[in-house]
Design a protein around this motif. Sequence first.
Motif, mmCIF file in Angstrom:
data_model
loop_
_atom_site.group_PDB
_atom_site.id
_atom_site.type_symbol
_atom_site.label_atom_id
_atom_site.label_comp_id
_atom_site.label_asym_id
_atom_site.label_seq_id
_atom_site.Cartn_x
_atom_site.Cartn_y
_atom_site.Cartn_z
ATOM 1 N N HIS A 143 79.989 37.214 98.485
ATOM 2 C CA HIS A 143 78.989 37.254 97.414
ATOM 3 C C HIS A 143 78.391 38.652 97.298
ATOM 4 O O HIS A 143 78.191 39.167 96.183
ATOM 5 N N SER A 144 78.116 39.270 98.427
ATOM 6 C CA SER A 144 77.525 40.602 98.432
ATOM 7 C C SER A 144 78.449 41.614 97.758
ATOM 8 O O SER A 144 78.007 42.461 96.972
ATOM 9 N N TYR A 145 79.731 41.525 98.055
ATOM 10 C CA TYR A 145 80.704 42.428 97.446
ATOM 11 C C TYR A 145 80.761 42.214 95.930
ATOM 12 O O TYR A 145 80.741 43.165 95.145
ATOM 13 N N GLU A 146 80.876 40.955 95.533
ATOM 14 C CA GLU A 146 81.048 40.649 94.115
ATOM 15 C C GLU A 146 79.804 40.973 93.301
ATOM 16 O O GLU A 146 79.897 41.377 92.136
ATOM 17 N N ALA A 147 78.627 40.830 93.917
ATOM 18 C CA ALA A 147 77.382 41.032 93.188
ATOM 19 C C ALA A 147 76.947 42.493 93.124
ATOM 20 O O ALA A 147 76.351 42.921 92.124
ATOM 21 N N PHE A 148 77.257 43.265 94.176
ATOM 22 C CA PHE A 148 76.598 44.567 94.300
ATOM 23 C C PHE A 148 77.528 45.775 94.399
ATOM 24 O O PHE A 148 77.057 46.901 94.342
ATOM 25 N N LEU A 149 78.817 45.569 94.556
ATOM 26 C CA LEU A 149 79.727 46.708 94.601
ATOM 27 C C LEU A 149 80.113 47.135 93.187
ATOM 28 O O LEU A 149 80.221 46.290 92.291
ATOM 29 N N PRO A 150 80.358 48.420 92.979
ATOM 30 C CA PRO A 150 80.840 48.855 91.659
ATOM 31 C C PRO A 150 82.212 48.282 91.342
ATOM 32 O O PRO A 150 82.557 48.075 90.178
ATOM 33 N N GLN A 151 82.995 48.015 92.382
ATOM 34 C CA GLN A 151 84.290 47.354 92.241
ATOM 35 C C GLN A 151 84.674 46.834 93.617
ATOM 36 O O GLN A 151 84.179 47.314 94.637
ATOM 37 N N LEU A 152 85.529 45.833 93.660
ATOM 38 C CA LEU A 152 85.979 45.329 94.948
ATOM 39 C C LEU A 152 86.835 46.384 95.644
ATOM 40 O O LEU A 152 87.553 47.139 94.986
ATOM 41 N N PRO A 153 86.769 46.450 96.975
ATOM 42 C CA PRO A 153 87.536 47.469 97.695
ATOM 43 C C PRO A 153 89.018 47.143 97.703
ATOM 44 O O PRO A 153 89.426 46.007 97.429
ATOM 45 N N GLU A 154 89.797 48.139 98.054
ATOM 46 C CA GLU A 154 91.239 47.929 98.189
ATOM 47 C C GLU A 154 91.624 47.510 99.602
ATOM 48 O O GLU A 154 92.753 47.073 99.840
ATOM 49 N N ARG A 155 90.676 47.645 100.543
ATOM 50 C CA ARG A 155 90.914 47.229 101.923
ATOM 51 C C ARG A 155 89.563 46.952 102.586
ATOM 52 O O ARG A 155 88.575 47.632 102.307
ATOM 53 N N VAL A 156 89.533 45.941 103.470
ATOM 54 C CA VAL A 156 88.339 45.639 104.256
ATOM 55 C C VAL A 156 88.673 45.822 105.723
ATOM 56 O O VAL A 156 89.699 45.324 106.213
ATOM 57 N N LEU A 157 87.815 46.562 106.422
ATOM 58 C CA LEU A 157 87.991 46.825 107.849
ATOM 59 C C LEU A 157 86.833 46.204 108.610
ATOM 60 O O LEU A 157 85.664 46.534 108.362
ATOM 61 N N LEU A 158 87.138 45.299 109.533
ATOM 62 C CA LEU A 158 86.123 44.601 110.301
ATOM 63 C C LEU A 158 85.875 45.280 111.640
ATOM 64 O O LEU A 158 86.786 45.851 112.239
ATOM 65 N N CYS A 159 84.640 45.185 112.113
ATOM 66 C CA CYS A 159 84.297 45.640 113.456
ATOM 67 C C CYS A 159 83.154 44.770 113.967
ATOM 68 O O CYS A 159 82.632 43.912 113.249
ATOM 69 N N GLY A 160 82.762 44.985 115.233
ATOM 70 C CA GLY A 160 81.727 44.166 115.831
ATOM 71 C C GLY A 160 82.300 42.892 116.432
ATOM 72 O O GLY A 160 83.488 42.571 116.275
ATOM 73 N N GLY A 161 81.438 42.143 117.109
ATOM 74 C CA GLY A 161 81.883 40.932 117.803
ATOM 75 C C GLY A 161 82.529 39.912 116.890
ATOM 76 O O GLY A 161 83.461 39.205 117.285
#
Length: 385
Positions: free
Chosen positions: A295-313
């Motif tokens: 939801h955060s990506y769709e609502a607030f990004l200028p466009q969806l990213p071409e790749r998502v990189l995860l980190c953290g637990g």
Amino acid sequence: MLVIGLISGTSVDGIDAALVDISGTDTDLQVKFLAGDTYPYPTKLKEKILAICAGEALSMPQLADLDDAIALVFAQAAQHLQINHPSVELIGSHGQTVYHRPPQRRGEGFADILGYSLQLGRGAVIAELTKIPTISNFRAGDIAAKGHGAPLVPRIDAYLLSHPHESRCVQNIGGIGNVAYLPSRSHPHWLEKVRGWDTGPGNSLLDLAVQYLTNGTQTYDGDGNWAASGTPCHALVEKWLSEDYFQLPPPKSTGRELFGWEYLQNCLVDTNALNLNAADTLATLTELTVASIVHSYEAFLPQLPERVLLCGGGSRNLYLKRRLQELLAPIPVQTTDEVGLSANFKEAIAFAILAYWRMLNLPGNLPQATGATQQVLLGDVHLPM
């Protein structure tokens, strides 16, 4: 320069320590990861921290004792990590967050209320115990400039993980989730287009739910296997996504003050009303973390990213990662390990870099991510006696 970065996040899992060799400045930043480890808190100390994060009152003498106790275990983590390694020249210690209040913009005619964020584990004590210069209290400078003091990592992500031709989201999933949106470096003024904010709960509600559902015998859902055995209730997820925080535009930050024990209890009232079993409850809470990110990506990004990189637990929660991949398809969802930066220790590496930048008198914040009025130096410098 050899630098150790130290942090314990909102999950209070333990102290993540990373030893890195850093060179360059910012645009030519080079970081080599040499070693990393996680040092669990002593049980009673962890319980005390979690109780305070949940709102337990304490006296000033108790606060002082807790501040020193956290500083001691942070110093011990740094001392242990540097065994069998060359002499470390600097420590960057984020400390342990026990309270976070975002700033409040009150409109014309009313004075704004500055944010407030308290990290325990005094840098001066760490410097004296380790005999290594230590930078701490990183969030205060940004908060003084009317920022949230969080997230502080997007500037680092921009220099380490941006791509010449690909837009990316770097999604940290600790107790709280936060994102850094990195446009491709081919865009003019690309750094000015970087964005970042806290997306909402990460592992906080999941870990609390596991502890509740097992009467304290378990503290987390390994690999997300328990949640994976259940079925999420999407109607509840939609209801929970109506929480005001999810609708608030960035810059924004949050913590256990919102997504903590009280919030979980409200969620459990809803799951109990529908007679959801434990597995379905965990699956639904996991879906909330995933859905809040999407939801955060769709609502607030200028466009969806071409790749998502995860980190953290949370990047180790295979069920969570799979659900995120399914909801974001066809966008690939990977971990930062797959592009050469440790997913487990990325936050600790970040505070090593912020300490390094502080010694070079380089700003560490990114105003468009934190809401600060300007770039500022981050951290207080403590020199051993």
